[in-house]
Scaffold this motif. Structure first.
Motif, PDB file in Angstrom:
ATOM      1  N   ASP A   7       5.126  -3.494   8.451  1.00 33.92           N
ATOM      2  CA  ASP A   7       5.985  -2.716   9.339  1.00 33.92           C
ATOM      3  C   ASP A   7       7.249  -2.355   8.566  1.00 33.92           C
ATOM      4  OD1 ASP A   7       7.692  -1.710  11.253  1.00 33.92           O
ATOM      5  OD2 ASP A   7       7.632  -3.463  12.556  1.00 33.92           O
ATOM      6  N   THR A   8       7.482  -1.062   8.375  1.00 41.31           N
ATOM      7  CA  THR A   8       8.615  -0.629   7.544  1.00 41.31           C
ATOM      8  C   THR A   8       9.911  -0.440   8.333  1.00 41.31           C
ATOM      9  OG1 THR A   8       8.017   1.714   7.816  1.00 41.31           O
ATOM     10  CG2 THR A   8       7.073   0.524   5.930  1.00 41.31           C
ATOM     11  N   ALA A   9       9.891  -0.739   9.648  1.00 37.10           N
ATOM     12  CA  ALA A   9      11.091  -0.527  10.468  1.00 37.10           C
ATOM     13  C   ALA A   9      12.334  -1.220   9.900  1.00 37.10           C
ATOM     14  CB  ALA A   9      10.826  -0.959  11.902  1.00 37.10           C
ATOM     15  N   PRO A  10      12.219  -2.461   9.409  1.00 37.09           N
ATOM     16  CA  PRO A  10      13.414  -3.119   8.872  1.00 37.09           C
ATOM     17  C   PRO A  10      13.661  -2.846   7.388  1.00 37.09           C
ATOM     18  CG  PRO A  10      11.638  -4.705   8.958  1.00 37.09           C
ATOM     19  CD  PRO A  10      11.080  -3.411   9.500  1.00 37.09           C
ATOM     20  N   MET A  11      12.834  -1.997   6.776  1.00 30.27           N
ATOM     21  CA  MET A  11      12.907  -1.774   5.334  1.00 30.27           C
ATOM     22  C   MET A  11      13.717  -0.523   5.000  1.00 30.27           C
ATOM     23  SD  MET A  11       8.909  -2.656   4.466  1.00 30.27           S
ATOM     24  CE  MET A  11       9.044  -2.389   2.692  1.00 30.27           C
ATOM     25  N   THR A  12      14.263  -0.483   3.778  1.00 29.21           N
ATOM     26  CA  THR A  12      14.977   0.690   3.284  1.00 29.21           C
ATOM     27  C   THR A  12      14.001   1.606   2.549  1.00 29.21           C
ATOM     28  OG1 THR A  12      15.516  -0.304   1.148  1.00 29.21           O
ATOM     29  CG2 THR A  12      17.052  -0.714   2.974  1.00 29.21           C
ATOM     30  N   LEU A  13      14.468   2.808   2.242  1.00 34.79           N
ATOM     31  CA  LEU A  13      13.670   3.755   1.464  1.00 34.79           C
ATOM     32  C   LEU A  13      13.279   3.142   0.126  1.00 34.79           C
ATOM     33  CD1 LEU A  13      12.525   6.601   0.871  1.00 34.79           C
ATOM     34  CD2 LEU A  13      14.822   7.240   0.072  1.00 34.79           C
ATOM     35  N   GLU A  14      14.220   2.460  -0.518  1.00 34.48           N
ATOM     36  CA  GLU A  14      13.948   1.862  -1.821  1.00 34.48           C
ATOM     37  C   GLU A  14      12.897   0.765  -1.721  1.00 34.48           C
ATOM     38  OE1 GLU A  14      16.955   2.431  -0.554  1.00 34.48           O
ATOM     39  OE2 GLU A  14      17.539   4.107  -1.854  1.00 34.48           O
ATOM     40  N   GLU A  15      12.937  -0.002  -0.649  1.00 33.52           N
ATOM     41  CA  GLU A  15      11.975  -1.093  -0.480  1.00 33.52           C
ATOM     42  C   GLU A  15      10.566  -0.556  -0.210  1.00 33.52           C
ATOM     43  OE1 GLU A  15      14.968  -4.570   1.305  1.00 33.52           O
ATOM     44  OE2 GLU A  15      14.008  -3.128   2.653  1.00 33.52           O
ATOM     45  N   THR A  16      10.454   0.467   0.615  1.00 27.36           N
ATOM     46  CA  THR A  16       9.122   1.030   0.865  1.00 27.36           C
ATOM     47  C   THR A  16       8.579   1.686  -0.398  1.00 27.36           C
ATOM     48  OG1 THR A  16      10.057   3.115   1.702  1.00 27.36           O
ATOM     49  CG2 THR A  16       9.576   1.402   3.318  1.00 27.36           C
ATOM     50  N   HIS A  17       9.449   2.339  -1.143  1.00 29.22           N
ATOM     51  CA  HIS A  17       8.983   2.973  -2.371  1.00 29.22           C
ATOM     52  C   HIS A  17       8.549   1.922  -3.391  1.00 29.22           C
ATOM     53  CE1 HIS A  17       8.432   6.158  -5.256  1.00 29.22           C
ATOM     54  NE2 HIS A  17       9.188   5.521  -6.139  1.00 29.22           N
ATOM     55  N   ALA A  18       9.239   0.794  -3.419  1.00 28.38           N
ATOM     56  CA  ALA A  18       8.843  -0.283  -4.336  1.00 28.38           C
ATOM     57  C   ALA A  18       7.435  -0.781  -4.001  1.00 28.38           C
ATOM     58  CB  ALA A  18       9.849  -1.434  -4.255  1.00 28.38           C
ATOM     59  N   GLU A  19       7.093  -0.844  -2.719  1.00 23.66           N
ATOM     60  CA  GLU A  19       5.729  -1.238  -2.320  1.00 23.66           C
ATOM     61  C   GLU A  19       4.708  -0.211  -2.812  1.00 23.66           C
ATOM     62  OE1 GLU A  19       4.377  -3.845  -0.816  1.00 23.66           O
ATOM     63  OE2 GLU A  19       6.270  -4.931  -0.648  1.00 23.66           O
ATOM     64  N   ILE A  20       5.086   1.067  -2.730  1.00 20.69           N
ATOM     65  CA  ILE A  20       4.180   2.132  -3.184  1.00 20.69           C
ATOM     66  C   ILE A  20       3.995   2.070  -4.699  1.00 20.69           C
ATOM     67  CG2 ILE A  20       3.993   4.638  -3.464  1.00 20.69           C
ATOM     68  CD1 ILE A  20       5.303   4.882  -0.676  1.00 20.69           C
ATOM     69  N   VAL A  21       5.087   1.843  -5.418  1.00 18.52           N
ATOM     70  CA  VAL A  21       5.009   1.756  -6.880  1.00 18.52           C
ATOM     71  C   VAL A  21       4.124   0.574  -7.288  1.00 18.52           C
ATOM     72  CG1 VAL A  21       6.346   1.281  -8.974  1.00 18.52           C
ATOM     73  CG2 VAL A  21       7.210   2.921  -7.281  1.00 18.52           C
ATOM     74  N   ALA A  22       4.259  -0.539  -6.586  1.00 21.92           N
ATOM     75  CA  ALA A  22       3.435  -1.704  -6.897  1.00 21.92           C
ATOM     76  C   ALA A  22       1.962  -1.416  -6.619  1.00 21.92           C
ATOM     77  CB  ALA A  22       3.911  -2.906  -6.073  1.00 21.92           C
ATOM     78  N   ALA A  23       1.682  -0.707  -5.515  1.00 23.08           N
ATOM     79  CA  ALA A  23       0.303  -0.331  -5.200  1.00 23.08           C
ATOM     80  C   ALA A  23      -0.241   0.624  -6.260  1.00 23.08           C
ATOM     81  CB  ALA A  23       0.235   0.304  -3.817  1.00 23.08           C
ATOM     82  N   HIS A  24       0.602   1.520  -6.713  1.00 23.76           N
ATOM     83  CA  HIS A  24       0.206   2.483  -7.759  1.00 23.76           C
ATOM     84  C   HIS A  24      -0.190   1.736  -9.031  1.00 23.76           C
ATOM     85  CE1 HIS A  24       1.086   5.443 -11.047  1.00 23.76           C
ATOM     86  NE2 HIS A  24       0.393   6.215 -10.228  1.00 23.76           N
ATOM     87  N   ALA A  25       0.578   0.715  -9.365  1.00 23.02           N
ATOM     88  CA  ALA A  25       0.270  -0.073 -10.566  1.00 23.02           C
ATOM     89  C   ALA A  25      -1.072  -0.803 -10.431  1.00 23.02           C
ATOM     90  CB  ALA A  25       1.391  -1.079 -10.824  1.00 23.02           C
ATOM     91  N   ARG A  26      -1.440  -1.130  -9.195  1.00 26.75           N
ATOM     92  CA  ARG A  26      -2.716  -1.806  -8.957  1.00 26.75           C
ATOM     93  C   ARG A  26      -3.856  -0.809  -8.768  1.00 26.75           C
ATOM     94  NH1 ARG A  26       0.700  -4.650  -5.253  1.00 26.75           N
ATOM     95  NH2 ARG A  26      -0.275  -3.532  -3.515  1.00 26.75           N
ATOM     96  N   GLY A  27      -3.527   0.480  -8.719  1.00 26.11           N
ATOM     97  CA  GLY A  27      -4.548   1.503  -8.504  1.00 26.11           C
ATOM     98  C   GLY A  27      -5.034   1.574  -7.072  1.00 26.11           C
TER      99      GLY A  27
END
Length: 255
Positions: A53-73
């Protein structure tokens, strides 16, 4: 790896498109806006998926999750309410994705105004009454509106207005719109449309504030304003199905 911006619709899981359901059900990472998207919408995520749930997260935090997923393919379902092209806050996310060379795709969803019209059981574009819908919002604590995009300017057109993020500002909305639409102009406030606790409040510009206040509604509501929202019976039929008016798919006049 792709980030899918998924329009989840207004809240009813059954209003997910087939594509939205397929994407959510296939992505090992699902980031959803929990303040506006109920958990039931993302319940189709695959077993073992990282669902946040991204409601309590910042733009930078959600993007960090995406970058980590990208690294895992791993593909990411980034789930937003309604249709992500409208107040979805995806433009700034896309800017970061482009900067980092991460592919993305947008999956459209059912917008709140369409779900509200369906719940009301009516058309918003009635011949010779209203043929335009203006999707807008008001400036409060959120980002300011561009010059010229004011309620008064939109009101001069006489179009149906779908006003987002304005339920706490109904007095000001009445002040700006009443000179153009009249104090008796129909108004509907659709609270959490598509959710189990949905409320549809009908009124006029002059009394809608009191009606909404009585229900203690302060957020998650769409305001619809315009004559098409009233009990309109005296209007001409659409030319689309008029036997006396031929068109390319019905070239001969029927008599």
């Amino acid at each position: 790896m792709t980030v899918f911006f998924v329009g989840a619709g207004p809240g009813d899981p059954e209003l997910l498109t087939l594509k939205a359901q397929r994407v959510i059900g296939s992505c090992p990472v699902c980031l959803y806006a929990g303040s506006l998207v109920p958990p039931e919408v993302v319940a189709c995520a695959p077993e073992g998926a990282r669902v946040m749930d991204t409601a309590p997260m910042t733009l930078e935090e959600t993007h960090a999750e995406i970058v980590a997923a990208h690294a895992r393919g791993e593909d990411v379902a980034r789930v937003h309410s309604g249709d992500p092209s409208l107040y979805g806050a995806i433009a700034e996310q896309i800017r970061l994705l482009r900067r980092d060379g991460i592919a993305y795709e947008i999956v459209p969803g059912v917008p709140a105004y369409a779900a509200a019209a369906a719940a009301l059981g009516q058309e918003l574009t009635i011949p010779e009454i209203a043929q335009s819908i203006v999707l807008t919002r008001v400036s409060m604590k959120s980002t300011s509106m561009p010059p010229g995009e004011t309620l008064e300017n939109f009101a001069r057109t006489g179009a149906t207005l779908a006003i987002h993020l304005g339920v706490r500002n109904l007095r000001e909305i009445e002040r700006q719109l009443a000179p153009h639409y009249g104090a008796d102009c129909p108004v509907v406030v659709a609270y959490r449309v598509g959710w189990p606790d949905q409320i549809l409040i009908r009124g006029t510009l002059s009394d809608i504030h009191a009606r909404v206040r009585a229900e203690k509604i302060t957020r998650t509501a769409l305001i619809l304003v315009g004559p098409a929202l009233g009990e309109v019976a005296d209007f001409r039929d659409s030319a689309l199905y008029d036997a006396a008016i031929p068109h390319v798919l019905r070239p001969r006049v029927r008599g």
